[in-house]
Motif scaffolding. Structure first.
Motif, PDB file in Angstrom:
ATOM      1  N   ASN A   1      22.836   9.229 -13.497  1.00 48.58           N
ATOM      2  CA  ASN A   1      24.036   9.516 -13.715  1.00 48.58           C
ATOM      3  C   ASN A   1      24.185  10.964 -12.950  1.00 48.58           C
ATOM      4  OD1 ASN A   1      25.258   7.478 -15.134  1.00 48.58           O
ATOM      5  ND2 ASN A   1      24.260   8.189 -17.047  1.00 48.58           N
ATOM      6  N   ASP A   2      23.323  11.775 -13.079  1.00 47.55           N
ATOM      7  CA  ASP A   2      23.484  13.256 -12.277  1.00 47.55           C
ATOM      8  C   ASP A   2      23.401  13.209 -10.822  1.00 47.55           C
ATOM      9  OD1 ASP A   2      20.624  12.465 -11.812  1.00 47.55           O
ATOM     10  OD2 ASP A   2      19.946  14.678 -12.571  1.00 47.55           O
ATOM     11  N   MET A   3      22.894  12.162 -10.458  1.00 50.96           N
ATOM     12  CA  MET A   3      22.914  12.023  -9.034  1.00 50.96           C
ATOM     13  C   MET A   3      24.159  11.427  -8.370  1.00 50.96           C
ATOM     14  SD  MET A   3      20.102  10.932  -6.119  1.00 50.96           S
ATOM     15  CE  MET A   3      18.659  11.013  -7.428  1.00 50.96           C
ATOM     16  N   ALA A   4      24.550  10.383  -9.368  1.00 52.66           N
ATOM     17  CA  ALA A   4      25.783   9.435  -8.857  1.00 52.66           C
ATOM     18  C   ALA A   4      26.968  10.302  -8.821  1.00 52.66           C
ATOM     19  CB  ALA A   4      26.006   8.490  -9.917  1.00 52.66           C
ATOM     20  N   SER A   5      27.264  11.473  -9.424  1.00 56.34           N
ATOM     21  CA  SER A   5      28.488  12.426  -9.343  1.00 56.34           C
ATOM     22  C   SER A   5      28.318  13.269  -8.110  1.00 56.34           C
ATOM     23  CB  SER A   5      28.439  13.372 -10.607  1.00 56.34           C
ATOM     24  OG  SER A   5      27.345  14.155 -10.714  1.00 56.34           O
ATOM     25  N   ARG A   6      27.359  13.279  -7.337  1.00 53.76           N
ATOM     26  CA  ARG A   6      27.564  14.318  -6.243  1.00 53.76           C
ATOM     27  C   ARG A   6      27.852  13.755  -5.092  1.00 53.76           C
ATOM     28  NH1 ARG A   6      25.989  16.401 -10.288  1.00 53.76           N
ATOM     29  NH2 ARG A   6      24.708  18.349 -10.540  1.00 53.76           N
ATOM     30  N   ILE A   7      28.478  14.302  -4.182  1.00 52.11           N
ATOM     31  CA  ILE A   7      28.839  14.082  -2.754  1.00 52.11           C
ATOM     32  C   ILE A   7      27.914  14.004  -1.714  1.00 52.11           C
ATOM     33  CG2 ILE A   7      30.854  14.285  -0.992  1.00 52.11           C
ATOM     34  CD1 ILE A   7      32.456  15.725  -3.136  1.00 52.11           C
ATOM     35  N   THR A   8      27.792  13.009  -1.012  1.00 52.08           N
ATOM     36  CA  THR A   8      26.971  12.858   0.371  1.00 52.08           C
ATOM     37  C   THR A   8      27.449  12.384   1.386  1.00 52.08           C
ATOM     38  OG1 THR A   8      24.741  12.099   0.711  1.00 52.08           O
ATOM     39  CG2 THR A   8      26.074  10.488  -0.122  1.00 52.08           C
ATOM     40  N   THR A   9      26.743  12.476   2.478  1.00 49.69           N
ATOM     41  CA  THR A   9      27.376  12.236   3.913  1.00 49.69           C
ATOM     42  C   THR A   9      26.072  11.419   4.459  1.00 49.69           C
ATOM     43  OG1 THR A   9      28.852  13.959   4.045  1.00 49.69           O
ATOM     44  CG2 THR A   9      28.372  12.903   6.045  1.00 49.69           C
ATOM     45  N   LEU A  10      26.419  10.018   4.814  1.00 52.36           N
ATOM     46  CA  LEU A  10      25.281   9.166   5.538  1.00 52.36           C
ATOM     47  C   LEU A  10      25.892   8.992   6.928  1.00 52.36           C
ATOM     48  CD1 LEU A  10      24.523   8.927   2.423  1.00 52.36           C
ATOM     49  CD2 LEU A  10      23.504   6.602   3.025  1.00 52.36           C
ATOM     50  N   THR A  11      25.022   9.217   7.854  1.00 56.04           N
ATOM     51  CA  THR A  11      25.436   8.810   9.247  1.00 56.04           C
ATOM     52  C   THR A  11      24.742   7.664   9.997  1.00 56.04           C
ATOM     53  OG1 THR A  11      25.938  11.108   9.168  1.00 56.04           O
ATOM     54  CG2 THR A  11      25.869   9.968  11.375  1.00 56.04           C
ATOM     55  N   SER A  12      25.260   6.805  10.679  1.00 59.91           N
ATOM     56  CA  SER A  12      24.574   6.070  11.592  1.00 59.91           C
ATOM     57  C   SER A  12      23.747   6.609  12.518  1.00 59.91           C
ATOM     58  CB  SER A  12      25.753   5.091  12.112  1.00 59.91           C
ATOM     59  OG  SER A  12      25.043   4.460  13.329  1.00 59.91           O
ATOM     60  N   GLY A  13      22.394   6.073  12.504  1.00 59.59           N
ATOM     61  CA  GLY A  13      21.461   6.542  13.178  1.00 59.59           C
ATOM     62  C   GLY A  13      21.901   6.512  14.685  1.00 59.59           C
ATOM     63  N   HIS A  14      22.528   5.467  15.223  1.00 58.84           N
ATOM     64  CA  HIS A  14      23.060   5.268  16.557  1.00 58.84           C
ATOM     65  C   HIS A  14      24.162   6.322  16.642  1.00 58.84           C
ATOM     66  CE1 HIS A  14      25.529   3.575  19.860  1.00 58.84           C
ATOM     67  NE2 HIS A  14      24.543   3.039  20.161  1.00 58.84           N
ATOM     68  N   ASP A  15      25.044   6.680  15.808  1.00 57.97           N
ATOM     69  CA  ASP A  15      25.920   7.866  16.229  1.00 57.97           C
ATOM     70  C   ASP A  15      25.076   9.166  16.526  1.00 57.97           C
ATOM     71  OD1 ASP A  15      27.964   6.137  15.778  1.00 57.97           O
ATOM     72  OD2 ASP A  15      28.679   6.679  13.730  1.00 57.97           O
ATOM     73  N   VAL A  16      24.430   9.388  15.681  1.00 60.68           N
ATOM     74  CA  VAL A  16      23.444  10.805  15.891  1.00 60.68           C
ATOM     75  C   VAL A  16      23.101  10.622  17.039  1.00 60.68           C
ATOM     76  CG1 VAL A  16      21.493  12.290  14.920  1.00 60.68           C
ATOM     77  CG2 VAL A  16      23.026  10.924  13.304  1.00 60.68           C
ATOM     78  N   ALA A  17      22.205   9.722  17.511  1.00 64.23           N
ATOM     79  CA  ALA A  17      21.614   9.444  19.054  1.00 64.23           C
ATOM     80  C   ALA A  17      22.704   9.611  20.076  1.00 64.23           C
ATOM     81  CB  ALA A  17      21.100   7.964  19.179  1.00 64.23           C
ATOM     82  N   LYS A  18      23.898   9.344  19.961  1.00 65.91           N
ATOM     83  CA  LYS A  18      24.943   9.537  20.926  1.00 65.91           C
ATOM     84  C   LYS A  18      25.293  10.948  21.105  1.00 65.91           C
ATOM     85  CE  LYS A  18      28.316   6.865  19.136  1.00 65.91           C
ATOM     86  NZ  LYS A  18      29.617   6.292  18.852  1.00 65.91           N
ATOM     87  N   GLY A  19      25.231  11.749  20.071  1.00 68.87           N
ATOM     88  CA  GLY A  19      25.438  13.016  19.817  1.00 68.87           C
ATOM     89  C   GLY A  19      24.492  13.682  20.545  1.00 68.87           C
ATOM     90  N   ILE A  20      23.184  13.368  20.300  1.00 69.73           N
ATOM     91  CA  ILE A  20      21.958  14.106  21.145  1.00 69.73           C
ATOM     92  C   ILE A  20      22.013  13.979  22.570  1.00 69.73           C
ATOM     93  CG2 ILE A  20      19.465  13.813  21.131  1.00 69.73           C
ATOM     94  CD1 ILE A  20      19.230  13.246  18.587  1.00 69.73           C
ATOM     95  N   ALA A  21      22.526  12.794  22.881  1.00 65.90           N
ATOM     96  CA  ALA A  21      22.409  12.291  24.275  1.00 65.90           C
ATOM     97  C   ALA A  21      23.579  13.150  24.939  1.00 65.90           C
ATOM     98  CB  ALA A  21      22.879  10.931  24.499  1.00 65.90           C
ATOM     99  N   ALA A  22      24.625  13.326  24.503  1.00 65.07           N
ATOM    100  CA  ALA A  22      25.516  14.209  24.951  1.00 65.07           C
ATOM    101  C   ALA A  22      25.059  15.793  25.209  1.00 65.07           C
ATOM    102  CB  ALA A  22      26.831  14.168  24.052  1.00 65.07           C
ATOM    103  N   LEU A  23      24.128  16.141  24.500  1.00 67.84           N
ATOM    104  CA  LEU A  23      23.665  17.667  24.606  1.00 67.84           C
ATOM    105  C   LEU A  23      22.677  17.405  25.584  1.00 67.84           C
ATOM    106  CD1 LEU A  23      23.561  18.420  20.935  1.00 67.84           C
ATOM    107  CD2 LEU A  23      25.098  19.421  22.544  1.00 67.84           C
TER     108      LEU A  23
END
Length: 378
Positions: free
Chosen positions: A190-212
């Protein structure tokens, strides 16, 4: 460009290699085993990137730099990176280091790259004496900043997912999805369930890395590449619950404990729970867009997680090894048990029984050490 990738066979790495190859770059990837490339622009180099003799051989001793970019997905202890930083930085045009957004302290939202890091503001002496993942990554960032070189770029992804990796809190898929599919109960908190998180597609992160890569404006800078959508962990759990029910015809059972503290301690995730999963994690990822001059498009978090989970259930994907100590412990918490005949090997059966039915579950490390001694006497 000629791009060298260390440890590029995980969720982000494989996507990055595919993206770079499709763009026409020559990509060289270190791997511990032989692999067959899917693209003529991809070349695998078999060896251990933790071995500096191997690394020196790959980087080469010829005048000039053999590679334009090195993208480093390896997980180092801070002293290990310190010992090799000079050779890595001087051996390539741009060194891209995969750090983590777990380095951030509990911050005002949204989190930006200049927000304080745990290493700099935490007053937990015992924690600071460790080289826990978030601290190690922050120390390694400092090694690059203090190196005298400016050809580094720091990437701070947060929790990434793919059809091969689906996390629930601090659980990997083997500890929750595997249980659900075989009809067991998911142990949740219950304590973790109330917290906000952000999960990101590994492919989306890879697109960002490639752009840099090859971008001079990215040198000497840190970026997090994180989805612009967030959810409560409890909503992530309900999404998983719904999709599993629709795909298997059997809605999984879930038992919710008030706090994850005891379980986190049992699995050695005390600091991960306390100094990350109990924080709200919402990010402002606009910095990378300003540097690249293009808008990074992310798969909406709820949609991406649903697609990845359905792909795993429908496909020929496999779970990694089963931790029978953990399975026995979780069955103790949920009041369940498995048929011992379904567990392969006497040792695994013993682990399960000890964790499920005896007080020795609290002394896992000591019992494992005893198993090691007995094995050594054979």
């Amino acid at each position: 460009m000629k791009v060298l990738v260390f440890g590029g066979t995980g969720a982000m790495g494989t996507s990055l290699v595919d993206i770079l190859a499709e763009q026409g770059h020559e990509v060289f990837v270190t791997t511990r085993r032989q692999r067959k490339p899917k693209n003529s622009h991809v070349h695998y180099i078999v060896g251990n990137a933790h071995d500096m003799n191997f690394v020196r051989k790959v980087l080469g001793n010829a005048a000039g730099k053999r590679y334009d970019v090195l993208v480093d997905f390896m997980v180092y202890g801070s002293s290990e990176l310190s010992d090799r930083a000079e050779e890595l930085l001087s051996g390539v045009g741009q060194y891209v280091f995969l750090s983590s957004s777990r380095v951030y302290a509990d911050s005002e939202l949204p989190i930006r790259e200049e927000c304080p890091r745990l290493l700099d503001v935490c007053d937990d002496v015992a924690y600071l004496q460790s080289d826990e993942y978030a601290l190690a990554k922050a120390r390694e960032e400092d090694i690059l900043r203090n190196s005298g070189h400016k050809n580094w770029t720091i990437i701070r992804p947060y929790i990434t997912y793919s059809s091969e990796r689906l996390q629930l809190g601090f659980w990997e898929k083997e500890a929750w999805l595997q249980r659900a599919i075989r009809g067991g109960t998911i142990v949740w908190f219950n304590d973790m369930a109330s917290r906000i998180t952000t999960l990101t597609s590994g492919h989306d992160v890879a697109k960002g890395i490639a752009a840099l890569l090859g971008n001079k404006k990215a040198l000497g800078e840190a970026f997090h590449i994180v989805s612009d959508k967030s959810m409560k962990w409890g909503d992530v759990c309900r999404l998983y619950e719904r999709v599993i029910g629709e795909e298997t015809g059997r809605k999984p059972r879930i038992v919710c404990l008030d706090s994850a503290a005891e379980v986190a301690h049992y699995i050695g995730a005390d600091y991960q729970w306390q100094y990350d999963r109990m924080y709200n994690r919402v990010f402002d990822s606009s910095k990378i867009d300003k540097i690249t001059g293009q808008k990074t498009v992310y798969v909406p978090m709820n949609r991406g997680l649903e697609l990845a989970l359905r792909e795993f259930i429908r496909g020929r994907h496999e779970f990694l090894h089963t931790d029978w100590w953990l399975e026995g412990y979780l069955d103790k918490l949920s009041g369940e048990s498995v048929d011992l005949s379904s567990i392969a090997g006497i040792k695994n059966k013993a682990k399960y029984v000890l964790a499920r039915y005896t007080f020795l579950v609290k002394y896992k490390k000591h019992v494992q050490a005893l198993f090691g001694l007995l094995k050594g006497r054979r």
